[in-house]
Design a protein around this motif. Sequence first.
Motif, mmCIF file in Angstrom:
data_model
loop_
_atom_site.group_PDB
_atom_site.id
_atom_site.type_symbol
_atom_site.label_atom_id
_atom_site.label_comp_id
_atom_site.label_asym_id
_atom_site.label_seq_id
_atom_site.Cartn_x
_atom_site.Cartn_y
_atom_site.Cartn_z
ATOM 1 N N LEU A 1 15.901 21.171 17.679
ATOM 2 C CA LEU A 1 15.799 21.623 19.071
ATOM 3 C C LEU A 1 16.677 20.776 19.988
ATOM 4 N N ALA A 2 16.686 19.467 19.758
ATOM 5 C CA ALA A 2 17.494 18.577 20.598
ATOM 6 C C ALA A 2 18.970 18.945 20.497
ATOM 7 N N LYS A 3 19.448 19.222 19.281
ATOM 8 C CA LYS A 3 20.853 19.613 19.119
ATOM 9 C C LYS A 3 21.130 20.946 19.811
ATOM 10 N N GLN A 4 20.207 21.905 19.677
ATOM 11 C CA GLN A 4 20.413 23.215 20.285
ATOM 12 C C GLN A 4 20.489 23.113 21.811
ATOM 13 N N VAL A 5 19.613 22.305 22.401
ATOM 14 C CA VAL A 5 19.633 22.143 23.852
ATOM 15 C C VAL A 5 20.902 21.411 24.288
ATOM 16 N N ALA A 6 21.284 20.373 23.553
ATOM 17 C CA ALA A 6 22.506 19.640 23.895
ATOM 18 C C ALA A 6 23.721 20.562 23.813
ATOM 19 N N GLU A 7 23.788 21.374 22.752
ATOM 20 C CA GLU A 7 24.904 22.325 22.611
ATOM 21 C C GLU A 7 24.971 23.273 23.800
ATOM 22 N N SER A 8 23.813 23.721 24.265
ATOM 23 C CA SER A 8 23.773 24.681 25.372
ATOM 24 C C SER A 8 24.339 24.079 26.652
ATOM 25 N N GLN A 9 24.379 22.741 26.712
ATOM 26 C CA GLN A 9 24.920 22.051 27.897
ATOM 27 C C GLN A 9 26.304 21.466 27.596
ATOM 28 N N ASP A 10 26.963 22.040 26.572
ATOM 29 C CA ASP A 10 28.341 21.659 26.219
ATOM 30 C C ASP A 10 28.477 20.227 25.734
ATOM 31 N N VAL A 11 27.414 19.678 25.162
ATOM 32 C CA VAL A 11 27.499 18.376 24.499
ATOM 33 C C VAL A 11 27.818 18.637 23.026
ATOM 34 N N ALA A 12 28.836 17.958 22.504
ATOM 35 C CA ALA A 12 29.255 18.201 21.120
ATOM 36 C C ALA A 12 28.232 17.652 20.128
ATOM 37 N N VAL A 13 27.997 18.400 19.029
ATOM 38 C CA VAL A 13 27.143 17.932 17.927
ATOM 39 C C VAL A 13 27.874 18.210 16.623
ATOM 40 N N ALA A 14 27.577 17.449 15.571
ATOM 41 C CA ALA A 14 28.180 17.677 14.263
ATOM 42 C C ALA A 14 27.680 19.001 13.690
ATOM 43 N N ALA A 15 28.488 19.636 12.823
ATOM 44 C CA ALA A 15 28.087 20.909 12.205
ATOM 45 C C ALA A 15 26.785 20.715 11.418
ATOM 46 N N TYR A 16 25.877 21.673 11.544
ATOM 47 C CA TYR A 16 24.572 21.508 10.894
ATOM 48 C C TYR A 16 23.953 22.847 10.531
ATOM 49 N N GLN A 17 22.968 22.795 9.654
ATOM 50 C CA GLN A 17 22.083 23.918 9.359
ATOM 51 C C GLN A 17 20.657 23.372 9.297
ATOM 52 N N TYR A 18 19.686 24.272 9.445
ATOM 53 C CA TYR A 18 18.296 23.859 9.269
ATOM 54 C C TYR A 18 17.512 25.002 8.645
ATOM 55 N N PHE A 19 16.371 24.670 8.082
ATOM 56 C CA PHE A 19 15.512 25.676 7.459
ATOM 57 C C PHE A 19 14.094 25.124 7.371
ATOM 58 N N MET A 20 13.140 26.026 7.114
ATOM 59 C CA MET A 20 11.749 25.610 6.998
ATOM 60 C C MET A 20 11.403 25.362 5.523
ATOM 61 N N ARG A 21 10.457 24.487 5.320
ATOM 62 C CA ARG A 21 10.058 24.103 3.957
ATOM 63 C C ARG A 21 9.621 25.303 3.124
ATOM 64 N N ASP A 22 8.868 26.213 3.735
ATOM 65 C CA ASP A 22 8.391 27.393 2.996
ATOM 66 C C ASP A 22 9.560 28.251 2.526
ATOM 67 N N ASN A 23 10.577 28.387 3.369
ATOM 68 C CA ASN A 23 11.743 29.186 2.971
ATOM 69 C C ASN A 23 12.480 28.558 1.797
ATOM 70 N N PHE A 24 12.568 27.234 1.800
ATOM 71 C CA PHE A 24 13.245 26.568 0.683
ATOM 72 C C PHE A 24 12.451 26.729 -0.613
ATOM 73 N N ALA A 25 11.127 26.704 -0.491
ATOM 74 C CA ALA A 25 10.288 26.873 -1.683
ATOM 75 C C ALA A 25 10.475 28.265 -2.287
ATOM 76 N N GLN A 26 10.724 29.257 -1.417
ATOM 77 C CA GLN A 26 10.868 30.638 -1.893
ATOM 78 C C GLN A 26 12.294 30.953 -2.345
ATOM 79 N N LYS A 27 13.304 30.408 -1.650
ATOM 80 C CA LYS A 27 14.693 30.769 -1.931
ATOM 81 C C LYS A 27 15.591 29.532 -1.955
#
Length: 388
Positions: A145-171
Motif C-alpha cells: 500500500l505504501a508503494k502504491q500511494v507513493a507512486e500515485s504522488q509521482d514518487v519513484a519505487v523499484a519494480a515490484y509484484q505482490y500476491f496473497m498467501r492463499d493464491n500462492f498456495a493454489q497457483k
Amino acid sequence: MKTIAVIFGGRSTEHDVSIVTALASVIKPLELTKQYKVESIYVSKDGAWYWDDKLKDIKLFTSGDIRDFLHKSNPVSVQFDGGMTLIKSSGIAGRKTIKKVDLVFPAMHGTYGEDGSLMGLLRMANVPFVGCDIDGSVLSMDKVLAKQVAESQDVAVAAYQYFMRDNFAQKPKQILDNIEKDLKYPLFVKPAHLGSSIGISRVKNRSELQNAIEVACHYDTKVLVEEEVPNLIEVTLPILGNEELKPALLERPLTSPEDFFDFDTKYLQGGKKGGKSGGSKGAQGYSELPAKLDKALYEKAEKVGIDTYKALGLAGTARIDMLIDKKDGTVYFNEVNPLPGGLYAHNWRAAGLSSIELVQTLVRLAEERWQEQQRQNTVFNTNYLKQF
C-alpha cells in the motif's frame, strides 16, 4: 505534573526490539525532563497488559525474571472514561491503584503496535498519543500500500509484484512464472507487514525465490517481491512534524546488497555483518552519518523523503528508507518505519536534537494534533430516529 503512559512489548515479532526502544529511548529521557510522571505499560507476548515501575528495569527482561514477575502479577485493567485510566488490583482486601493518563507514548513495533491497531484504540479513548495516526500507520505497515500511494504522488519505487498467501498456495507455478516474466534477478522477497527485516530474503534464481516466498508466507498473508536497484546506495531519513516538517540527517548504512540488513545484522551483530567499517557510528554502529553524497543528490533524497512523508499522511515522526541508483541518480522510496527503533535518537543527536528534546518535541506534536482533532465535529444531529 502530566502522566504519560509508555506502552511497549506486544504480540509482535518485534516484541524484544520494542522493550529496548521503550526503556532506553523513551522512558529514560521522559523521566530526565522532570516534567512528567511516566507509567510503564508492558504488553506480554500473550497480549496481557501489566503496569508497574519494576518494568522500567531492563534487567527484569535480560535475566529472564520477567516470567516469574508476570506469574505473580495481576494484569492491569484499562478504563475508557472520556480518556484513559489504569486500574490495578493488588489482591489485598480488594485494594485498587488508579491512575488517570494524560498522554500515551506508544513504543510498540510491528503488529498491533505500529500497524494502526493501538492507534485506533487510543483514538476511541480520546487520549493524545505520540506518533503517526491510524491511517498513516496502516499505510506505513503495508509495504505494498505504501508503494502504491507513493507512486500515485509521482514518487519513484523499484519494480515490484505482490500476491496473497492463499493464491500462492493454489497457483505457485503461475505466480513464479509471472514474477520471472516481469522482474529481473536479483530480487528481494518480503512479508508485506513486518519490520526489522524479519522474513526478508535476497534471491538469484527460481529455486531460491520459491524458498524465500515460503519463508515470507510463514510470517504474513501478503508477500512483496521487488527488483534490486543497481549501483545501490541505501539511505534513510528520520523526519519530525505534523504539518511543518523537520528532517534529521540523511544516513547511509554501510552494507552491500548481499549484506542487506536482516534482523541479525541490525540487532544482534552490532550492524557489522559483512565486515564493513570506517563510517561514523549510528545506533548500531554501521552507518555513515551524514551520508557522503554530493549536495544535489543529498537534497534530492531529502526531498523524496519529505514528499513520501506527506503522501502517506504521517505525523509525529517516521523514518523514510530510500534506494539510490548512483549511476543515473534516481532516488526510489523503499519503505517507511512509523516508529523507528530507538526513535533513531543517534541521528537526531547528530542533527543537534538531544534525546530529551526529541521526546519533548514528540509530546508537543501529539498534544497539538489532539487539540486540532478536538475542533473537528464528528457528530450530526438529525430526526432520523423519530420515524421508527
